[in-house]
Write a protein that holds these residues in place. Structure first.
Motif, PDB file in Angstrom:
ATOM      1  N   GLN A 125      -2.279   1.854  15.965  1.00 18.97           N
ATOM      2  CA  GLN A 125      -1.518   2.011  14.722  1.00 18.97           C
ATOM      3  C   GLN A 125      -1.412   3.506  14.455  1.00 18.97           C
ATOM      4  O   GLN A 125      -2.397   4.154  14.113  1.00 18.97           O
ATOM      5  N   TRP A 126      -0.209   4.030  14.594  1.00 20.96           N
ATOM      6  CA  TRP A 126      -0.048   5.484  14.530  1.00 20.96           C
ATOM      7  C   TRP A 126      -0.433   6.044  13.174  1.00 20.96           C
ATOM      8  O   TRP A 126      -0.979   7.126  13.065  1.00 20.96           O
ATOM      9  N   LEU A 127      -0.102   5.296  12.113  1.00 29.63           N
ATOM     10  CA  LEU A 127      -0.462   5.763  10.768  1.00 29.63           C
ATOM     11  C   LEU A 127      -1.598   4.946  10.179  1.00 29.63           C
ATOM     12  O   LEU A 127      -2.296   5.392   9.280  1.00 29.63           O
ATOM     13  N   GLY A 128      -1.780   3.724  10.679  1.00 31.44           N
ATOM     14  CA  GLY A 128      -2.786   2.854  10.093  1.00 31.44           C
ATOM     15  C   GLY A 128      -4.199   3.241  10.500  1.00 31.44           C
ATOM     16  O   GLY A 128      -5.153   2.969   9.779  1.00 31.44           O
ATOM     17  N   ASP A 129      -4.325   3.886  11.668  1.00 36.67           N
ATOM     18  CA  ASP A 129      -5.648   4.272  12.140  1.00 36.67           C
ATOM     19  C   ASP A 129      -6.034   5.621  11.537  1.00 36.67           C
ATOM     20  O   ASP A 129      -5.388   6.633  11.805  1.00 36.67           O
ATOM     21  N   PRO A 130      -7.093   5.654  10.728  1.00 36.32           N
ATOM     22  CA  PRO A 130      -7.435   6.918  10.064  1.00 36.32           C
ATOM     23  C   PRO A 130      -7.776   8.051  11.040  1.00 36.32           C
ATOM     24  O   PRO A 130      -7.703   9.215  10.661  1.00 36.32           O
ATOM     25  N   TYR A 176       0.814  -1.215   0.000  1.00 35.98           N
ATOM     26  CA  TYR A 176       0.000   0.000   0.000  1.00 35.98           C
ATOM     27  C   TYR A 176       0.846   1.264   0.000  1.00 35.98           C
ATOM     28  O   TYR A 176       0.587   2.208  -0.730  1.00 35.98           O
ATOM     29  N   ILE A 227      -3.942   9.210  12.169  1.00 39.29           N
ATOM     30  CA  ILE A 227      -2.853   9.447  11.218  1.00 39.29           C
ATOM     31  C   ILE A 227      -2.485  10.925  11.127  1.00 39.29           C
ATOM     32  O   ILE A 227      -1.312  11.287  11.143  1.00 39.29           O
ATOM     33  N   ASP A 235      -8.658   1.736   2.073  1.00 42.16           N
ATOM     34  CA  ASP A 235      -9.124   2.520   3.227  1.00 42.16           C
ATOM     35  C   ASP A 235     -10.581   2.183   3.544  1.00 42.16           C
ATOM     36  O   ASP A 235     -10.958   1.975   4.694  1.00 42.16           O
ATOM     37  N   ASP A 244      -1.144  -3.057   9.317  1.00 41.36           N
ATOM     38  CA  ASP A 244      -0.973  -1.629   9.097  1.00 41.36           C
ATOM     39  C   ASP A 244      -0.439  -1.393   7.678  1.00 41.36           C
ATOM     40  O   ASP A 244       0.763  -1.487   7.443  1.00 41.36           O
ATOM     41  N   MET A 269       5.561  10.587   3.729  1.00 41.95           N
ATOM     42  CA  MET A 269       5.239   9.493   4.635  1.00 41.95           C
ATOM     43  C   MET A 269       4.066   8.647   4.175  1.00 41.95           C
ATOM     44  O   MET A 269       4.076   7.438   4.356  1.00 41.95           O
ATOM     45  N   THR A 270       3.043   9.254   3.618  1.00 39.70           N
ATOM     46  CA  THR A 270       1.866   8.452   3.257  1.00 39.70           C
ATOM     47  C   THR A 270       1.410   8.675   1.829  1.00 39.70           C
ATOM     48  O   THR A 270       0.565   7.940   1.331  1.00 39.70           O
ATOM     49  N   PHE A 276       6.916   5.130  13.531  1.00 35.19           N
ATOM     50  CA  PHE A 276       5.480   4.913  13.695  1.00 35.19           C
ATOM     51  C   PHE A 276       5.024   3.514  13.305  1.00 35.19           C
ATOM     52  O   PHE A 276       3.906   3.125  13.598  1.00 35.19           O
ATOM     53  N   ARG A 277       5.861   2.763  12.610  1.00 28.15           N
ATOM     54  CA  ARG A 277       5.381   1.475  12.102  1.00 28.15           C
ATOM     55  C   ARG A 277       5.137   0.508  13.268  1.00 28.15           C
ATOM     56  O   ARG A 277       5.579   0.707  14.389  1.00 28.15           O
ATOM     57  N   ALA A 309      -2.383   8.971   1.492  1.00 26.85           N
ATOM     58  CA  ALA A 309      -3.303   7.855   1.661  1.00 26.85           C
ATOM     59  C   ALA A 309      -3.913   7.856   3.066  1.00 26.85           C
ATOM     60  O   ALA A 309      -3.452   8.559   3.956  1.00 26.85           O
ATOM     61  N   ASN A 310      -4.958   7.067   3.223  1.00 28.12           N
ATOM     62  CA  ASN A 310      -5.596   6.836   4.521  1.00 28.12           C
ATOM     63  C   ASN A 310      -6.104   8.128   5.166  1.00 28.12           C
ATOM     64  O   ASN A 310      -6.026   8.308   6.373  1.00 28.12           O
ATOM     65  N   GLY A 311      -6.607   9.024   4.353  1.00 26.40           N
ATOM     66  CA  GLY A 311      -7.235  10.234   4.894  1.00 26.40           C
ATOM     67  C   GLY A 311      -6.262  11.319   5.288  1.00 26.40           C
ATOM     68  O   GLY A 311      -6.621  12.240   6.000  1.00 26.40           O
TER      69      GLY A 311
END
Lengths: 445, 326
Positions: B182-187, A202, B190, A418, A260, B269-270, B162-163, B273-275
């Protein structure tokens, strides 16, 4: 008189700036033309002079592999004095911007983002489809009408790279080829092992964008992309786009992917697969050799890496699309076209590049590479996606742009993941895509 | 030199009327006039000659691209095609009518809150470190150091932080905090995580600005305050804060425009993505994924307009008054 010196210095600086700008301009114009027009005075336009090649393979440029090909090429054509490579890391970001300047070497890999109706503006055709098709395959992707603007550097088959050992540990004995069997196998991996059943990549994103190559594969429909331009609801149940995106959506929704996704890492994913910490990656056949190398490097066995067809819609049948990976094209403004063409033919026919990469050869006469033996074993039917019909070459891209979906982009499938992670109903997510696509068709169709 | 000798030469003699056909004035006088005008010319040109280089670069690297940006925003250019079609204000019309394009501005709120926290932290440390403290310069260095690191490098470092089971999780586990989010995985988290990264990076710059301003406050003010019985809170509130007010105001302007235009850290970093998509990332995506350079240019200009507007409103309500401490 005191004032004179600084003024002179400042003026001098100004002049040198202007000159530098001029020099830059000359250069900018030049790399296309910097090769002396030796091709012009060479007998009968034979390969001669200097050649500049733009490539996306920074790795092969740095380790000298490309120079090795160049040496072989110059040995074959002694009139050629120099083959210069410019390898570009952010290839698909940088090269499209250079296209309109004409400064993109004599030969290049066609960057993503160029639409088919633009080919004639930038590139020199290799010939007509009729004369080339006797020898080469994968001609359709970059052809307009009868003219062929791109020759494939090699072909790849769609599929899933997997770790055989993890499947065996999970109790999956029969290679799953149908959609239901595949999801069941992923579930078994989740229940019986510690491995991540399916790794999405991802964060890096492009493997997600490349999933668009699986369009139509689930049902073996070579016309899937063309059909889509005439369909307002390609994501409707049992449609081609439905099957394409369902695999990802369902796997994420059922928790069969990494916890994650935002911190995935492509280079690491190779090792994870090789060492059995990840069971499957949806990639094309080019990835097999890289995964085997990573497995060996990590102290595991290259024999653990296997290749499966993309899960099919129905049990008992399986399909794989075989398509050109990257394509060579010639700069229409090149002054050394004879050499450019000779280089492309040399790379396809004699360099051994395709065999090294495990590609399906662009030459029709060449046999299938050994890494696809699993597909023949499973009775997978290979097909080449059909090109867009004449007059509609840019239609798919035009609709996609107008709809702002980005069918081959990472953000589009990242957004799907997402939604799936938040357990939005698949029907809801897909009907939103249908609505966008329909609006895009209305705007561009 | 020349001027004096000329005058001594000319004054005493009364010249006879020059014969016809000759210049009415001695040659030396004529050449003197010419010399003056040439000198004046040189004097006029000199500043421009000096300015030519910076101005040329400014035009080449700032105004020309800005002009092109405006031009592109009035076309439907896809970034590749040599031809671009004039579409007038259609891109701006789309900006005005499509709320989906503005939804991402909500993300900027996280960075705005982050910026306020950042200013508070920076002011706190700047105040403490402007007095006598143990190993003062070491702490100054530590605080400023993150600002010197390249933003892309910071992005990668924090990605590992953060991973899952990364540095942060391990550290928390050491203190007995199991099962971290999840620091980045949780919308939901993030944007807070990314804003935190931004705070870590930019606190140093605010800190240095504040420290410089605080050190320009004359020391006798503190002495006088002390004599009057002011405690350290009083000294901060009545001397230091008024003294650095303008710098704080400037920091807020930078914070707001920075929060609106935040790009580097979330992009590295993202990728949005993910909001975590911001307005600037959306503009980049519009230009290079959806190949709508025209619309993306319009978005960039609207972003510029928003920043200018915020600055104007801010100046309007907090005018630039002189601060008199003495």
């Amino acid at each position: 008189m005191k004032t004179k010196w600084p003024a002179a210095v400042a003026m001098g600086a100004l002049v040198s700036l202007v000159l530098a700008a001029c020099g830059d301009n000359g250069d900018g114009d030049g790399s296309g033309t910097s090769s002396p027009p030796a091709g012009a005075d060479a007998p009968a336009g034979g390969p001669a002079g200097e050649l500049k090649v733009l490539t996306h393979r920074t790795d092969l440029d740095q380790d000298g592999t490309l120079q090795g090909y160049a040496d072989k090429f110059m040995a074959k054509y002694p009139e050629v004095t120099k083959v210069e490579f410019e390898s570009i890391t952010a290839y698909d970001d940088d090269v499209p911007l250079r296209l309109s300047t004409g400064d993109f070497g004599d030969v290049l890999s066609i960057p993503n983002g160029v639409t088919n109706d633009q080919l004639a503006q930038f590139f020199e055709p290799f010939g007509t489809k009729a004369e080339l098709s006797a020898k080469y395959q994968f001609l359709d992707s970059f052809s307009v009408g009868d003219q062929v603007y791109g020759l494939a550097q090699g072909g790849i088959a769609t599929g899933v790279v997997y770790n055989k050992k993890v499947f065996a540990d999970a109790g999956v004995t029969q290679p799953p080829t149908s959609y239901d069997d595949f999801l069941a196998a992923l579930q078994a991996v989740k229940d019986n092992t510690d491995a991540v059943p399916l790794y999405t990549n991802y964060k890096d994103g492009w493997p997600l964008g490349d999933l668009q190559r699986n369009m139509g594969v689930a049902k073996g429909n070579a016309d899937a992309k063309n059909d889509m331009t005439a369909n307002d609801a390609p994501w409707a149940e049992d449609g081609d786009a439905y099957w394409l995106d369902s695999l990802l959506y369902d796997a994420v929704d059922k928790g069969l992917t990494e916890d994650d996704p935002t911190t995935t890492n492509w280079e690491e994913s190779k090792t994870l697969l090789g060492t059995g910490k990840v069971a499957t990656l949806v990639l094309q056949s080019w990835a097999i050799s890289q995964m085997q190398a990573a497995a060996t490097d990590a102290g595991a066995s290259a024999d653990d890496i296997g290749f499966l067809p993309v899960p099919s819609a129905t049990a008992g049948a399986s399909f794989a699309a075989v398509l050109g990976d990257r394509y060579y094209a010639m700069n229409a403004k090149s002054e050394n076209k004879a050499t450019a063409k000779a280089w492309v033919e040399f790379m396809i026919e004699e360099s051994g590049y395709d065999a090294k990469e495990g590609f399906v050869s662009t030459l029709k006469s060449a046999p299938l590479p050994s890494n696809l033996s699993a597909l023949s074993y499973l009775g997978t039917e290979l097909f080449e996606p059909t090109a867009a019909p004449a007059g509609a070459e840019g239609l798919f891209d035009a609709i996609d742009t107008a709809a702002e979906i980005g069918f081959s982009s990472a953000p589009y499938r990242q957004a799907l993941i997402d939604q799936a992670r938040q357990h939005v109903a698949k029907a809801e997510a897909f009907s939103a895509l249908n609505a966008k696509w329909a609006a895009g068709r209305a705007a561009a169709g | 030199m020349g001027e004096i000798s000329l005058r001594t030469d000319n004054t005493p003699t009364v010249k006879p009327v020059p014969p016809r056909g000759r210049a009415p004035w001695p040659r030396r006088v004529v050449s003197r006039c010419r010399a003056i005008s040439r000198r004046r010319l040189v004097r006029m040109i000199t500043p421009w000659a000096f300015l030519a280089l910076p101005l040329g670069l400014l035009i080449l690297l700032t105004y020309l691209p800005a002009y092109n940006l405006i031009r592109y925003s009035l076309t439907d250019w896809d970034g590749i095609d040599p031809t671009m079609n004039w579409v007038g204000l259609a891109n701006y019309q789309r900006m005005a009518t499509d709320p989906a394009l503005y939804r991402v501005l909500f993300v900027s709120l996280f960075y705005l809150v982050g910026a306020v926290v950042q200013i508070a932290i920076a002011l706190y440390f700047a105040t403490i470190l402007s007095f006598k403290v143990f190993a003062k310069n070491v702490f100054k260095g530590i605080l400023f150091f993150p600002y010197l690191i390249n933003g892309v490098a910071i992005g990668y470092v924090f990605l590992y932080l953060f991973r899952k089971d990364g540095t942060l999780d391990t550290t928390l586990a050491f203190f007995g905090l199991q099962d971290p989010p999840q620091w980045l995985g949780d919308p939901k988290l993030i944007n807070a995580s990314l804003a935190g990264t931004s705070v870590w990076r930019f606190t140093g710059m605010n800190f240095v600005l504040f420290l410089g301003a605080i050190q320009s406050i004359p020391g006798d003010l503190y002495e006088a305050a002390e004599l009057d019985g002011a405690n350290s809170w009083h000294r901060f509130w009545h001397i230091i804060l008024p003294g650095v007010r303008r710098v704080v105001a400037l920091s807020f302007i930078l914070a707001i425009s920075g929060a609106l235009a935040v790009f580097e850290i979330p992009y590295v970093m993202t990728g949005g993505a993910n909001g975590s998509k911001t307005f600037a990332i959306q503009a980049v995506e519009m230009a290079f994924t959806h190949r709508k350079v025209g619309l993306a240019s319009a978005m960039a200009l609207v972003l510029l307009a928003m920043v200018l507007l915020v600055t104007w409103v801010q100046r309007r309500f907090f005018p630039d008054e002189r601060v008199e401490l003495t």
